[in-house]
Design an enzyme around this catalytic site. Structure first.
Site, PDB file in Angstrom:
ATOM      1  N   LYS A  30      16.703 -19.003 121.885  1.00  0.00           N
ATOM      2  CA  LYS A  30      15.629 -18.038 122.160  1.00  0.00           C
ATOM      3  C   LYS A  30      15.474 -16.998 121.049  1.00  0.00           C
ATOM      4  O   LYS A  30      16.338 -16.831 120.204  1.00  0.00           O
ATOM      5  CB  LYS A  30      15.909 -17.341 123.500  1.00  0.00           C
ATOM      6  CG  LYS A  30      15.593 -18.268 124.675  1.00  0.00           C
ATOM      7  CD  LYS A  30      15.613 -17.573 126.004  1.00  0.00           C
ATOM      8  CE  LYS A  30      15.143 -18.567 127.081  1.00  0.00           C
ATOM      9  NZ  LYS A  30      15.337 -18.067 128.435  1.00  0.00           N
TER      10      LYS A  30
ATOM     11  N   ARG B 105      22.084 -23.073 130.843  1.00  0.00           N
ATOM     12  CA  ARG B 105      20.914 -23.915 130.535  1.00  0.00           C
ATOM     13  C   ARG B 105      20.803 -24.008 129.017  1.00  0.00           C
ATOM     14  O   ARG B 105      20.675 -22.999 128.339  1.00  0.00           O
ATOM     15  CB  ARG B 105      19.678 -23.264 131.154  1.00  0.00           C
ATOM     16  CG  ARG B 105      18.394 -24.047 130.998  1.00  0.00           C
ATOM     17  CD  ARG B 105      17.253 -23.304 131.691  1.00  0.00           C
ATOM     18  NE  ARG B 105      15.995 -24.014 131.548  1.00  0.00           N
ATOM     19  CZ  ARG B 105      15.207 -23.923 130.492  1.00  0.00           C
ATOM     20  NH1 ARG B 105      15.541 -23.146 129.477  1.00  0.00           N
ATOM     21  NH2 ARG B 105      14.085 -24.616 130.435  1.00  0.00           N
TER      22      ARG B 105
HETATM   23  C1  7PJ Z   1      14.508 -20.268 131.232  1.00  0.00           C
HETATM   24  C2  7PJ Z   1      13.979 -21.120 132.190  1.00  0.00           C
HETATM   25  C3  7PJ Z   1      15.614 -19.440 131.593  1.00  0.00           C
HETATM   26  C4  7PJ Z   1      15.530 -20.458 133.767  1.00  0.00           C
HETATM   27  C5  7PJ Z   1      12.845 -21.303 130.356  1.00  0.00           C
HETATM   28  C6  7PJ Z   1      13.120 -21.561 126.984  1.00  0.00           C
HETATM   29  C7  7PJ Z   1      11.948 -21.013 127.698  1.00  0.00           C
HETATM   30  N1  7PJ Z   1      14.489 -21.234 133.439  1.00  0.00           N
HETATM   31  N2  7PJ Z   1      12.929 -21.762 131.617  1.00  0.00           N
HETATM   32  N3  7PJ Z   1      16.080 -19.577 132.874  1.00  0.00           N
HETATM   33  N4  7PJ Z   1      13.798 -20.396 130.080  1.00  0.00           N
HETATM   34  N5  7PJ Z   1      16.049 -20.536 134.990  1.00  0.00           N
HETATM   35  O1  7PJ Z   1      13.780 -22.523 127.370  1.00  0.00           O
HETATM   36  O2  7PJ Z   1      13.405 -20.978 125.910  1.00  0.00           O
HETATM   37  O3  7PJ Z   1      16.130 -18.608 130.834  1.00  0.00           O
HETATM   38  S1  7PJ Z   1      11.630 -21.837 129.260  1.00  0.00           S
END
Ligand code: 7PJ
Length: 286
Positions: free
Chosen positions: A232, A266
């Site tokens: 990010k 994640r």
């Molecule tokens: C996240 C997400 C996060 C959860 C994205 C990216 C943007 N879902 N979906 N947490 N970020 N739960 O992957 O950089 O931080 S999309």
């Protein structure tokens, strides 16, 4: 806290932190969507063979959950219609479901997409809007899937334009506490929930690191904590590197999350993140 996350018939053991691998099905997704595109097509259509390969590789590297997303939520992104989300996400859920034994999560805020994803075999819903859209809470209360409740200030298209918190940690905590309460009131068991402070979603660089530094506060909710930091801007802004060059920065941040009690990471980079989890877990035990 050493509990399980209940996702349909599956029990995900969280006595040690686990990885959620990111499978993006969005054309502009900054990390992998465009690679998964069929190379000879100008219209975006995901290549199911490449996607399945990536999914297999992530599971082999240790991911227990795969998160499939059809709505780009990067800052500035426009909303994606339910039809478009369905056409991106459902074929991927189906192909993973029929080939790999893994918990499939779908990243959506739409009740229509959630229901279709669950019918296709998804066992978890990851909602950046924390079940605030019309019809979502009752739809999920009727199901048995796991749910990730994430905090976001504003909407992806504009969320990085005006950011305002009196106290970011207290406000994010208060929001997640309220959403957990709404889920519990709708009859959703605690074992099905996890919470996420939503790094980068309507937050300044300072806000993101305040949240990371104070992650342990969130364990007071007694719900597993999921974090998404991988590649990010909060990493890129500090290391000044392109998205595919942010692994070391992302792992460093993830380790701080692990120390703060994160249960689910994640990530785009499952193998490296699993290494960090193993080293950190041993360190914590000696
Ligand atoms: C996240 C997400 C996060 C959860 C994205 C990216 C943007 N879902 N979906 N947490 N970020 N739960 O992957 O950089 O931080 S999309």
């Amino acid at each position: 806290m050493t509990s399980n996350l209940t996702a349909g018939d599956r029990q995900i053991d969280l006595s040690s932190p686990v990885c959620m691998g990111i499978i993006n099905a969005t054309p502009d997704s900054f990390s992998d969507g465009s690679e998964l595109k069929l190379s000879d097509q100008s219209i975006f259509k995901v290549d199911l063979n490449k996607t399945l390969q990536r999914a297999e590789w992530m599971v082999a590297a240790g991911a227990l959950i795969l998160d499939v997303g059809g709505e780009s939520t990067r800052p500035g992104a426009a909303t994606v219609s339910e039809e478009e989300q369905l056409s991106r996400v459902i074929p991927i859920v189906e192909v993973i479901r029929s080939n790999i034994d893994v918990c499939i999560s779908v990243d959506t805020s739409s009740a229509v997409v959630m229901k279709a994803a669950i019918a296709a075999g998804a066992e978890m819903i990851n909602d950046i809007r924390a079940l605030t859209e019309e019809g979502v809470l009752p739809a999920l209360a009727k199901s048995s899937v796991a749910i990730c409740l994430m905090h976001m200030q504003g909407e992806p298209r504009t969320m990085q334009q005006t950011i305002e918190y009196a106290n970011v940690v207290d406000e994010v905590y208060g929001f997640l506490e309220e959403r957990v309460g709404q889920c519990r009131a709708a009859g959703i068991k605690k074992e099905r929930l996890c919470i996420d402070p939503g790094f980068g979603f309507g937050k300044t660089l300072q806000n993101n690191y305040e949240l990371l530094k104070n992650l342990a506060n969130f364990s007071r909710l007694d719900i597993p904590i999921l974090i998404g930091l991988s590649r990010k801007s909060m990493i890129g802004d500090l290391v000044d590197r392109a998205v595919d060059q942010r692994l070391a920065g992302s792992i460093t941040a993830a380790v701080h999350g692990l120390i703060g009690g994160a249960n689910i990471i994640r990530t785009h980079d499952v193998a490296a993140t699993m290494d960090a989890i193993r080293v950190n877990s041993f360190f914590q035990q000696v």
